[in-house]
Scaffold this active site. Structure first.
Site, PDB file in Angstrom:
ATOM      1  N   THR A  76     -24.351 -27.568  35.853  1.00  0.00           N
ATOM      2  CA  THR A  76     -25.711 -28.105  35.674  1.00  0.00           C
ATOM      3  C   THR A  76     -25.846 -28.703  34.290  1.00  0.00           C
ATOM      4  OG1 THR A  76     -28.074 -27.616  35.765  1.00  0.00           O
ATOM      5  CG2 THR A  76     -26.646 -25.891  34.868  1.00  0.00           C
ATOM      6  N   TYR A  77     -26.683 -29.720  34.209  1.00  0.00           N
ATOM      7  CA  TYR A  77     -27.037 -30.314  32.926  1.00  0.00           C
ATOM      8  C   TYR A  77     -28.532 -30.113  32.676  1.00  0.00           C
ATOM      9  CZ  TYR A  77     -22.562 -32.484  33.943  1.00  0.00           C
ATOM     10  OH  TYR A  77     -21.244 -32.690  34.274  1.00  0.00           O
ATOM     11  N   ASN A  78     -29.155 -29.309  33.547  1.00  0.00           N
ATOM     12  CA  ASN A  78     -30.593 -29.003  33.453  1.00  0.00           C
ATOM     13  C   ASN A  78     -31.446 -30.271  33.433  1.00  0.00           C
ATOM     14  OD1 ASN A  78     -29.271 -26.549  31.466  1.00  0.00           O
ATOM     15  ND2 ASN A  78     -30.547 -25.981  33.215  1.00  0.00           N
ATOM     16  N   CYS A  92      -9.046 -41.600  56.585  1.00  0.00           N
ATOM     17  CA  CYS A  92      -9.162 -41.956  55.170  1.00  0.00           C
ATOM     18  C   CYS A  92      -7.881 -42.636  54.709  1.00  0.00           C
ATOM     19  CB  CYS A  92      -9.451 -40.718  54.322  1.00  0.00           C
ATOM     20  SG  CYS A  92      -9.833 -41.115  52.608  1.00  0.00           S
ATOM     21  N   GLU A 150     -25.594 -38.139  39.219  1.00  0.00           N
ATOM     22  CA  GLU A 150     -26.159 -36.954  39.875  1.00  0.00           C
ATOM     23  C   GLU A 150     -25.765 -36.916  41.349  1.00  0.00           C
ATOM     24  OE1 GLU A 150     -30.248 -35.801  37.697  1.00  0.00           O
ATOM     25  OE2 GLU A 150     -30.177 -37.909  38.296  1.00  0.00           O
TER      26      GLU A 150
END
Length: 450
Positions: free
Chosen positions: A344-346, A88, A421
């Site tokens: 989480t953002y559901n 890297c 996401e």
């Protein structure tokens, strides 16, 4: 990114109009700039998840700059050693500059053989942690702690282990998200490359802020209807699995069988692009044994006992060991692990009010399964239901051989999901990998101490 890996991987997300964010984002950017003297592209990608970024920056700042067992130039050199294991060059070059800035000897940068013997001795642990952590034993720890004038103290070793695992996993994030060098660095973009939604993260990092928000289009080239069906099918599987959970619970024997089956199957998950890649000289000089890489733990008839979390876990064992020998770091890592695991953002693609806990747990446990780590209370049969082959290929590549990640792999999973996401997925990969490496190293240290 450099010429290796996903140099053409466009991380196209819902973009942020710089100068118009909320107060939290302003503070994060200001803190990052004050700490690093720059606003790097890792920060600009992670900022799509501000709660995680805040914890990440706080932890990294503590590891690199606050009081600790290791001198500052050692910390950056260990970062170079760790990032180099995965070729890297983005992270290597960042820490070469930081190493020199804090007074590091330029001669050390000519190759690991020019560094002090104490750091050279760390090379064996570095390569095992990066590629085959299940092989680490208390004898490896003893060799580092009892080497006369070049020996490490326990506190120094804990600091080094945390740095190594931090930068191994950060290399995974860098390759997994296709992060490019900043425009003032070698290989940095000074042009606007094409992207699937005609707007690229490079626009933010290179000063183009003319768009308030553009919703990402599907990340692959598949017809939208097919991708939408993919999301609906995944949600239906989650619903069915929840109903099965409520109706009946598998026996302990069946749960163990399912784990062993998933562990075996994970050995055969590899991409068609899986091939040996030679490390370039400018990176490989920072580590020894360039041919040493990831090998599945059960290949060639070699059997490694399953690591049962019930016998040695981060919460019950690793956390307290780190906190005792390197105060406050255990707490910082614990907070970061929890944020990544529970974030989480559901939402799932275009759907809202979705409980994603089952999916997040499957991703985390699949990564640990690849490292031989088993949770007795988890039904590993869920993994094959929730993670398709293209997703497994991406996960395994980013976690085990991140330098081989390609744009094709990135595009081929979760094709209707937002790019933010997919960054969220990478946060799970980063933290699950780091915790897996730490568990093996800390267990070996605990065994040495007892």
């Amino acid at each position: 990114m450099n010429c290796q890996g996903v140099s053409d991987l466009p991380l196209t997300c819902k973009t942020i109009q710089v100068g118009n964010e909320d107060a939290t984002m302003h503070t994060l950017f200001a803190d990052s700039f004050a700490t690093l003297g720059r606003l790097d592209n890792v920060t600009l990608v992670m900022v799509f998840h501000p709660q995680y970024l805040e914890s990440f920056l706080k932890t990294q700042h503590y590891l690199l700059q606050m009081d600790g067992p290791l001198p500052l130039h050692y910390r950056h050199y260990i970062g170079i050693m760790a990032a180099a294991r995965h070729q890297c060059s983005y992270l290597v070059n960042l820490h070469v500059n930081d190493f020199l800035h804090v007074g590091g000897d330029p001669k050390w940068l000519n190759g690991l053989e020019n560094a002090p013997q104490k750091l050279q001795n760390l090379g064996e642990l570095n390569k095992m942690l990066a590629h085959r952590p299940w092989l680490i034993t208390k004898e490896h720890i003893e060799q580092l702690l009892k080497t006369e004038e070049n020996s490490w103290s326990l506190a120094e070793l804990i600091h080094a282990v945390v740095l190594l695992t931090h930068y191994h996993s950060l290399a995974s994030f860098t390759f997994g998200c296709g992060i490019s060098p900043e425009i003032d660095c070698e290989g940095g973009h000074t042009f606007r490359p094409p992207s699937v939604s005609n707007y690229c993260i490079c626009d933010i990092t290179n000063g183009y802020h003319g768009v308030e928000e553009i919703h990402a289009s599907p990340t692959g080239n598949n017809p939208p209807t097919e991708s939408v069906c993919e999301v609906e099918a995944l949600m239906e599987k989650m619903k069915q699995l929840q109903e099965c959970r409520d109706e009946e619970e598998a026996s302990q024997e069946e749960m163990a069988t399912r784990f062993e089956r998933e562990k075996r199957e994970s050995m055969f998950v590899c991409s068609s692009e899986d091939e040996e890649s030679a490390a370039t000289r400018d990176v490989s000089r920072h580590f020894e044994d360039t041919s040493y890489g990831y090998k599945d733990f059960s290949r060639h008839g070699m059997h490694v006992p399953t690591f049962r979390v019930q016998d040695y876990s981060w919460e019950d064992h690793g956390y307290s060991l780190v906190n005792r020998l390197y105060p406050d770091v255990g707490q910082l890592l614990d907070e970061k692990f929890h944020i990544a695991y529970n974030l989480t953002y559901n939402t799932m693609a275009m759907h809202k009010d979705v409980d994603t806990s089952m999916l997040r747990r499957a991703i985390w446990n699949y990564i640990h399964c690849m490292f031989g780590i088993r949770y007795d209370d988890y039904d590993y049969g869920e993994i094959n239901q929730l993670l398709d082959r293209s997703f497994k290929v991406y996960i395994k590549t980013v976690v085990c051989t991140p330098e081989k990640t390609t744009k094709r792999m990135y595009d081929s999973f979760w094709r209707q999901f937002e790019h933010s996401e997919k960054v969220h997925v990478n946060l799970l990969l980063v933290e699950a990998r780091m915790q897996a490496e730490l568990l093996y190293a800390l267990r070996a240290i605990t065994r040495y101490m007892t």
